[in-house]
Design an enzyme around this catalytic site. Structure first.
Site, short mmCIF file in Angstrom:
data_model
loop_
_atom_site.label_atom_id
_atom_site.label_comp_id
_atom_site.label_asym_id
_atom_site.label_seq_id
_atom_site.Cartn_x
_atom_site.Cartn_y
_atom_site.Cartn_z
N ARG A 27 0.85 -1.22 0.00
CA ARG A 27 0.00 0.00 0.00
C ARG A 27 0.87 1.25 0.00
NH1 ARG A 27 -4.33 -0.13 4.57
NH2 ARG A 27 -5.11 1.70 3.46
N GLN A 82 -9.72 9.53 8.51
CA GLN A 82 -9.56 8.10 8.83
C GLN A 82 -8.51 7.49 7.89
OE1 GLN A 82 -13.69 6.19 9.68
NE2 GLN A 82 -14.09 8.01 8.44
N ASN A 83 -8.11 8.27 6.90
CA ASN A 83 -7.18 7.75 5.89
C ASN A 83 -5.75 7.78 6.42
OD1 ASN A 83 -9.45 7.62 4.31
ND2 ASN A 83 -9.02 9.55 3.24
N VAL A 84 -4.98 6.82 5.96
CA VAL A 84 -3.58 6.75 6.40
C VAL A 84 -2.64 7.30 5.32
CG1 VAL A 84 -4.01 4.84 7.99
CG2 VAL A 84 -3.41 4.34 5.60
N ASP A 85 -3.24 7.71 4.18
CA ASP A 85 -2.39 8.31 3.15
C ASP A 85 -2.06 9.76 3.55
OD1 ASP A 85 -5.43 8.52 1.33
OD2 ASP A 85 -4.34 10.28 2.02
N HIS A 144 -6.44 7.03 12.29
CA HIS A 144 -6.07 5.62 12.11
C HIS A 144 -4.60 5.44 11.73
CE1 HIS A 144 -10.60 4.71 11.34
NE2 HIS A 144 -10.33 5.00 12.61
N GLY A 194 -16.75 11.18 2.02
CA GLY A 194 -16.21 9.88 1.61
C GLY A 194 -15.98 8.88 2.72
N THR A 195 -16.96 8.80 3.67
CA THR A 195 -16.85 7.74 4.68
C THR A 195 -18.22 7.10 4.88
OG1 THR A 195 -16.39 7.21 6.99
CG2 THR A 195 -17.05 9.47 6.54
N SER A 196 -18.22 5.79 5.02
CA SER A 196 -19.50 5.06 5.19
C SER A 196 -19.99 5.16 6.63
CB SER A 196 -19.29 3.59 4.81
OG SER A 196 -18.32 3.00 5.67
N1 APR Z 1 -16.00 10.57 -3.57
C1 APR Z 1 -16.55 10.61 -2.33
N2 APR Z 1 -16.95 9.50 -1.66
C2 APR Z 1 -16.79 8.31 -2.29
C3 APR Z 1 -16.23 8.19 -3.58
C4 APR Z 1 -15.83 9.40 -4.23
N3 APR Z 1 -15.30 9.39 -5.46
N4 APR Z 1 -16.22 6.88 -3.92
C5 APR Z 1 -16.74 6.20 -2.86
N5 APR Z 1 -17.10 7.06 -1.90
C6 APR Z 1 -17.70 6.78 -0.59
C7 APR Z 1 -18.50 5.50 -0.51
O1 APR Z 1 -19.83 5.73 -0.96
C8 APR Z 1 -18.45 5.20 0.99
O2 APR Z 1 -19.48 5.86 1.69
O3 APR Z 1 -16.64 6.60 0.33
C9 APR Z 1 -17.09 5.78 1.42
C10 APR Z 1 -16.04 4.71 1.66
O4 APR Z 1 -16.45 3.97 2.78
P1 APR Z 1 -15.45 2.84 3.36
O5 APR Z 1 -14.88 2.07 2.23
O6 APR Z 1 -16.18 2.15 4.47
O7 APR Z 1 -14.23 3.69 3.97
P2 APR Z 1 -14.17 4.44 5.37
O8 APR Z 1 -15.54 4.93 5.78
O9 APR Z 1 -13.09 5.43 5.28
O10 APR Z 1 -13.73 3.25 6.37
C11 APR Z 1 -13.47 3.64 7.72
O11 APR Z 1 -12.67 1.42 8.20
O12 APR Z 1 -11.57 -0.26 7.22
C12 APR Z 1 -11.46 0.68 8.19
O13 APR Z 1 -9.59 1.79 9.07
C13 APR Z 1 -10.33 1.62 7.89
O14 APR Z 1 -10.29 4.03 7.99
C14 APR Z 1 -11.04 2.92 7.53
C15 APR Z 1 -12.36 2.81 8.27
#
Ligand code: APR
Length: 235
Positions: free
Chosen positions: A58, A88-91, A106, A177-179
């Site tokens: 990664r 929450q991103n590590v980048d 994170h 951009g977080t679920s």
């Molecule tokens: N722009 C904005 N949002 C987007 C895009 C985009 N181009 N593409 C996808 N998304 C949204 C998705 O709809 C979703 O709601 O980004 C979100 C990604 O959700 P996850 O994959 O669950 O990522 P995240 O919420 O950051 O996960 C939280 O979980 O796995 C652990 O530690 C890890 O930090 C991470 C944490």
């Protein structure tokens, strides 16, 4: 005149347009690598080599990745607002886009630390593009095995207290951009003051529970930040 304060909670979707996979979307990272195996403290203790290789891969990907327009627009908000990014991103794409106050809940992919006490400041060190990998046998300053400076499932989130202090004094709260499925990060919204306006940028509907008014922009990070910047500057 004092600048209004914006706190922005970002997740993997913020970096999607830079080509970095999200976790839970179709084809996401967790489809190929079981979370338990590569992102938990148990997984690391059971098979450190596999976990070190996972983060080495990664990290290499990150070295060939650049901030997207959404990151740049987040950084641009600092011209008119006091901005704290809680990610929450590590980048390191927010920093490389110019954001000057970023809290990584994170951890950080380009840093390494002690496997005995991962939060010992004396052991947290920078990895470089020239030496991006961590191998078995590499030592931290305390002599323990060097490990990624990442908060794994099952570990504490020490930076959350700083994030709460920021959210509690925000005039505007933005989620990009977080679920909103992982805590404590997803719980940050419950610390904003009642009535603080909330803006959510995500192509999908995400569960945002707030007593405050929530304005949803169902777009990707780049387009969404273009739209939100116009809204914020005409408030
Ligand atoms: N722009 C904005 N949002 C987007 C895009 C985009 N181009 N593409 C996808 N998304 C949204 C998705 O709809 C979703 O709601 O980004 C979100 C990604 O959700 P996850 O994959 O669950 O990522 P995240 O919420 O950051 O996960 C939280 O979980 O796995 C652990 O530690 C890890 O930090 C991470 C944490």
């Amino acid at each position: 005149m004092k600048k209004q304060k914006i706190v922005i909670l970002t997740g993997a979707g913020m970096s999607a347009e830079s080509g970095i996979k999200t976790f839970r979307d179709a084809g996401g990272l967790w489809e190929n690598y079981p979370v338990q195996q590569v992102a938990s403290i148990e997984g690391y203790e059971e098979n450190p080599r596999l976990v070190l290789d996972f983060y080495n891969a990664r990290r290499k990907e990150l070295l060939h990745t650049t901030p997207n327009h959404g990151h740049l627009m987040v950084a641009k908000l600092e011209e008119d607002f006091e901005v704290t990014v809680v990610t929450q991103n590590v980048d390191n794409l927010h920093e490389r886009a110019g954001s000057s106050h970023v809290i990584h809940l994170h951890g950080e992919l380009m840093k390494a630390t002690s496997s005995r006490d991962p939060n010992d400041p004396a052991c947290i060190c920078e990895l470089t593009p020239e030496h991006p990998d961590i191998h078995l046998g590499d030592k931290a300053a305390d002599g323990s095995q060097l490990r990624p400076y990442i908060v794994w499932f099952g570990e504490a989130v020490p930076k959350f207290e700083d994030a709460v202090r920021e959210a509690a004094t925000a005039d505007i709260f933005i989620i990009i951009g977080t679920s909103m499925q992982v805590y404590p990060a997803a719980g940050l919204i419950s610390y904003i003051r009642p009535g603080t306006p909330v803006y959510v940028i995500d192509p999908k509907a995400v569960p945002v529970r707030s007593a405050s008014p929530v304005h949803t922009i169902s777009k990707g990070a780049s387009e969404g930040m273009d739209e939100l910047s116009k809204i914020l500057l005409t408030r």
